[in-house]
Design a protein around this motif. Structure first.
Motif, PDB file in Angstrom:
ATOM      1  N   VAL A  71       0.915  -1.100   0.019  1.00 58.70           N
ATOM      2  CA  VAL A  71       0.012  -0.068  -0.072  1.00 58.70           C
ATOM      3  C   VAL A  71       0.916   1.305  -0.152  1.00 58.70           C
ATOM      4  CG1 VAL A  71      -2.049  -0.930   1.111  1.00 58.70           C
ATOM      5  CG2 VAL A  71      -0.094   0.024   2.346  1.00 58.70           C
ATOM      6  N   GLY A  72       2.086   1.078   0.281  1.00 54.99           N
ATOM      7  CA  GLY A  72       2.954   2.296   0.259  1.00 54.99           C
ATOM      8  C   GLY A  72       3.522   2.681   1.492  1.00 54.99           C
ATOM      9  N   LYS A  73       3.731   1.757   2.467  1.00 52.74           N
ATOM     10  CA  LYS A  73       3.932   2.273   3.916  1.00 52.74           C
ATOM     11  C   LYS A  73       5.580   2.605   4.011  1.00 52.74           C
ATOM     12  CE  LYS A  73       3.028  -1.916   5.494  1.00 52.74           C
ATOM     13  NZ  LYS A  73       2.311  -2.458   4.171  1.00 52.74           N
ATOM     14  N   SER A 104       9.190  -1.638  -3.454  1.00 53.50           N
ATOM     15  CA  SER A 104       9.274  -2.437  -4.621  1.00 53.50           C
ATOM     16  C   SER A 104       7.732  -2.392  -5.069  1.00 53.50           C
ATOM     17  CB  SER A 104       9.928  -3.708  -4.666  1.00 53.50           C
ATOM     18  OG  SER A 104       9.170  -5.000  -4.101  1.00 53.50           O
ATOM     19  N   ASP A 105       7.669  -2.854  -6.174  1.00 55.62           N
ATOM     20  CA  ASP A 105       5.911  -3.172  -6.564  1.00 55.62           C
ATOM     21  C   ASP A 105       5.781  -4.761  -6.175  1.00 55.62           C
ATOM     22  OD1 ASP A 105       7.672  -4.673  -8.281  1.00 55.62           O
ATOM     23  OD2 ASP A 105       7.100  -3.782 -10.345  1.00 55.62           O
ATOM     24  N   LYS A 106       6.565  -5.454  -5.546  1.00 53.52           N
ATOM     25  CA  LYS A 106       6.169  -6.613  -5.072  1.00 53.52           C
ATOM     26  C   LYS A 106       5.860  -6.630  -3.695  1.00 53.52           C
ATOM     27  CE  LYS A 106       8.845  -8.558  -8.541  1.00 53.52           C
ATOM     28  NZ  LYS A 106       9.254  -7.358  -9.180  1.00 53.52           N
ATOM     29  N   ILE A 117      -3.361   8.813  -4.023  1.00 62.94           N
ATOM     30  CA  ILE A 117      -4.353   9.440  -4.660  1.00 62.94           C
ATOM     31  C   ILE A 117      -3.854  10.160  -6.015  1.00 62.94           C
ATOM     32  CG2 ILE A 117      -5.661   9.984  -2.430  1.00 62.94           C
ATOM     33  CD1 ILE A 117      -4.494  12.887  -2.582  1.00 62.94           C
ATOM     34  N   ASP A 118      -2.587  10.056  -6.138  1.00 61.54           N
ATOM     35  CA  ASP A 118      -2.030  10.892  -7.301  1.00 61.54           C
ATOM     36  C   ASP A 118      -2.435  10.023  -8.669  1.00 61.54           C
ATOM     37  OD1 ASP A 118       0.823   8.886  -8.136  1.00 61.54           O
ATOM     38  OD2 ASP A 118      -0.277   9.011  -6.066  1.00 61.54           O
ATOM     39  N   ARG A 119      -2.907   8.601  -8.431  1.00 59.67           N
ATOM     40  CA  ARG A 119      -3.345   7.902  -9.728  1.00 59.67           C
ATOM     41  C   ARG A 119      -4.880   7.805  -9.439  1.00 59.67           C
ATOM     42  NH1 ARG A 119       0.124   3.670 -10.580  1.00 59.67           N
ATOM     43  NH2 ARG A 119      -1.891   2.570 -11.491  1.00 59.67           N
TER      44      ARG A 119
HETATM   45  N1  LIG Z   1       1.248   5.887  -7.614  1.00 62.09           N
HETATM   46  C1  LIG Z   1       1.709   5.713  -6.334  1.00 62.09           C
HETATM   47  N2  LIG Z   1       2.551   4.796  -6.173  1.00 62.09           N
HETATM   48  C2  LIG Z   1       3.037   4.502  -4.938  1.00 62.09           C
HETATM   49  C3  LIG Z   1       2.874   5.657  -3.886  1.00 62.09           C
HETATM   50  N3  LIG Z   1       3.111   4.895  -2.751  1.00 62.09           N
HETATM   51  C4  LIG Z   1       3.755   3.950  -2.956  1.00 62.09           C
HETATM   52  N4  LIG Z   1       3.602   3.618  -4.323  1.00 62.09           N
HETATM   53  C5  LIG Z   1       4.203   2.255  -4.869  1.00 62.09           C
HETATM   54  O1  LIG Z   1       3.575   1.165  -4.545  1.00 62.09           O
HETATM   55  C6  LIG Z   1       4.493   0.266  -4.433  1.00 62.09           C
HETATM   56  C7  LIG Z   1       4.456  -0.560  -3.195  1.00 62.09           C
HETATM   57  O2  LIG Z   1       5.440   0.414  -2.099  1.00 62.09           O
HETATM   58  P1  LIG Z   1       5.829   0.217  -0.875  1.00 62.09           P
HETATM   59  O3  LIG Z   1       6.140   1.618  -0.093  1.00 62.09           O
HETATM   60  O4  LIG Z   1       7.106  -0.677  -1.145  1.00 62.09           O
HETATM   61  O5  LIG Z   1       4.859  -0.657  -0.177  1.00 62.09           O
HETATM   62  P2  LIG Z   1       4.642  -1.417   1.383  1.00 62.09           P
HETATM   63  O6  LIG Z   1       3.535  -1.071   1.788  1.00 62.09           O
HETATM   64  O7  LIG Z   1       5.835  -1.014   2.290  1.00 62.09           O
HETATM   65  O8  LIG Z   1       4.829  -2.910   1.019  1.00 62.09           O
HETATM   66  P3  LIG Z   1       5.476  -4.133   1.962  1.00 62.09           P
HETATM   67  O9  LIG Z   1       6.678  -3.723   2.574  1.00 62.09           O
HETATM   68  O10 LIG Z   1       5.297  -5.263   0.987  1.00 62.09           O
HETATM   69  O11 LIG Z   1       4.394  -4.204   3.169  1.00 62.09           O
HETATM   70  C8  LIG Z   1       5.847   0.630  -5.120  1.00 62.09           C
HETATM   71  O12 LIG Z   1       5.702   0.175  -6.465  1.00 62.09           O
HETATM   72  C9  LIG Z   1       5.661   2.033  -4.881  1.00 62.09           C
HETATM   73  O13 LIG Z   1       6.455   3.032  -5.849  1.00 62.09           O
HETATM   74  C10 LIG Z   1       1.719   6.654  -4.243  1.00 62.09           C
HETATM   75  O14 LIG Z   1       1.443   7.453  -3.400  1.00 62.09           O
HETATM   76  N5  LIG Z   1       1.361   6.704  -5.435  1.00 62.09           N
END
Ligand SMILES: Nc1nc2c(ncn2[C@@H]2O[C@H](COP(=O)(O)OP(=O)(O)OP(=O)(O)O)[C@@H](O)[C@H]2O)c(=O)[nH]1
Ligand SMILES: [Mg+2]
Length: 295
Positions: free
Chosen positions: A17-19, A35-37, A124-126
């Protein structure tokens, strides 16, 4: 002299989710790899944002998931203990996808704790305005949030308002970290993570989940050159083959890209010695997980 505020805000949310992106954006430095994974983050990482009168410590956490092995069981336990210890929880949801069963599960987990919950509706940018509005409403219907903020960790939209609110929740007290610190991670774990980020970028399916990187040695060769020796652990010979690639092309590509990241992080030239080793079922190997600091 005015009193300082200082405290911990733990990030909860489904994988991806982008944490980590949000923690990096608020700290203003890359403290966690992205990452996107799904399931990128494996450890609790404290990212520190200090101003004159407040210190906000964001606790980046693995995405909440159902445990499958010792690795994911440790990750999940850590999420629950960090959430219990934090001054506030920031539940992040994906504005594009809306609220689903996974988000509701986490919301119930948070509701049972006594920590105040703030919801961030991210990405929300998307989104169209209608999409963002729909997710904001669905987030309100979760009935856990004191406040809900539409944000984009990627573009920075909404982050000032969110940070101001989180800072206002912190208790009065002295700083926990020196003002110049941005993270509590050891150098060797940070460097290992930067290598793993490059693996995540170049691999698919089960491979990203089967790789862990360990930095075995960091030696200062000269004022302007540091030698780093790292091993990429995988679970099967087939995965080792993928990481080496045809004629060594993959390991060279990972090594070149990772070296640049290490040079940026360390501020000097780096010699990176990278190897791949197989350790069957390392994800269920408690001794290795201890040694890797995944606890
Ligand atoms: N468009 C968009 N993509 C985002 C945003 N924030 C994160 N992403 C993308 O979402 C993907 C996951 O981001 P992470 O920050 O790794 O997500 P996480 O929640 O930390 O994921 P885990 O560590 O696996 O729990 C990446 O490809 C980021 O570039 C945002 O505000 N907008
Ligand atoms: Mg993460």
């Amino acid at each position: 002299m005015t009193a300082t505020r200082s405290g911990f805000v733990a990030l909860a949310g489904r994988p991806n989710v982008g944490k980590s992106t949000l923690v990096n954006a608020i700290v203003g430095r890359k403290v966690a790899i992205v990452s996107d994974k799904p399931q990128t983050t494996r450890r609790a990482i404290r990212g520190v944002a200090t101003t004159d009168d407040s210190q906000l410590v964001l606790v980046d956490l693995p995405g909440v998931q159902r445990p499958r092995d010792a690795l994911t069981a440790r990750m999940q336990r850590r999420v629950e203990s960090e959430l219990a210890d934090a001054d506030a929880a920031l539940l992040l949801v994906n504005a594009i996808q809306g609220i689903g069963p996974g988000d509701r599960f986490i919301a119930r987990l948070l509701a049972s704790a006594r920590t105040p919950v703030i919801v961030g509706v991210n990405k929300i940018d998307r989104c169209t305005v209608a999409q963002t509005a729909a997710t904001l409403q669905a987030a309100a219907d979760l009935d856990v949030a004191e406040e809900i903020f539409p944000i984009s960790a990627r573009s920075g939209q909404g982050l000032d308002v969110l940070v101001a609110h989180l800072s206002s929740l912190l208790p009065e007290g002295p700083f926990f970290f020196p003002a110049e610190d941005s993270s509590d991670q050891s150098e060797s774990v940070m460097l290992a993570e930067l290598v793993r980020e490059q693996v995540l970028r170049r691999t698919r399916q089960e491979v990203p989940h089967a790789v862990e990187v360990e930095v075995e040695e960091i030696v200062e060769r000269r004022d302007d050159l540091i030698a780093v020796r790292a091993v990429m652990w995988v679970e099967a010979d087939s995965q080792k083959g993928i990481l080496i690639g045809a004629g060594g092309a993959m390991i060279r590509a990972i090594g070149t890209a990772a070296r640049k990241e290490l040079e940026r992080e360390l501020g000097c030239r780096v010699h990176l010695d990278l190897a791949v080793r197989v350790r069957k079922a390392w994800r269920s190997d408690d001794r290795l997980l201890d040694r890797l600091g995944i606890e």
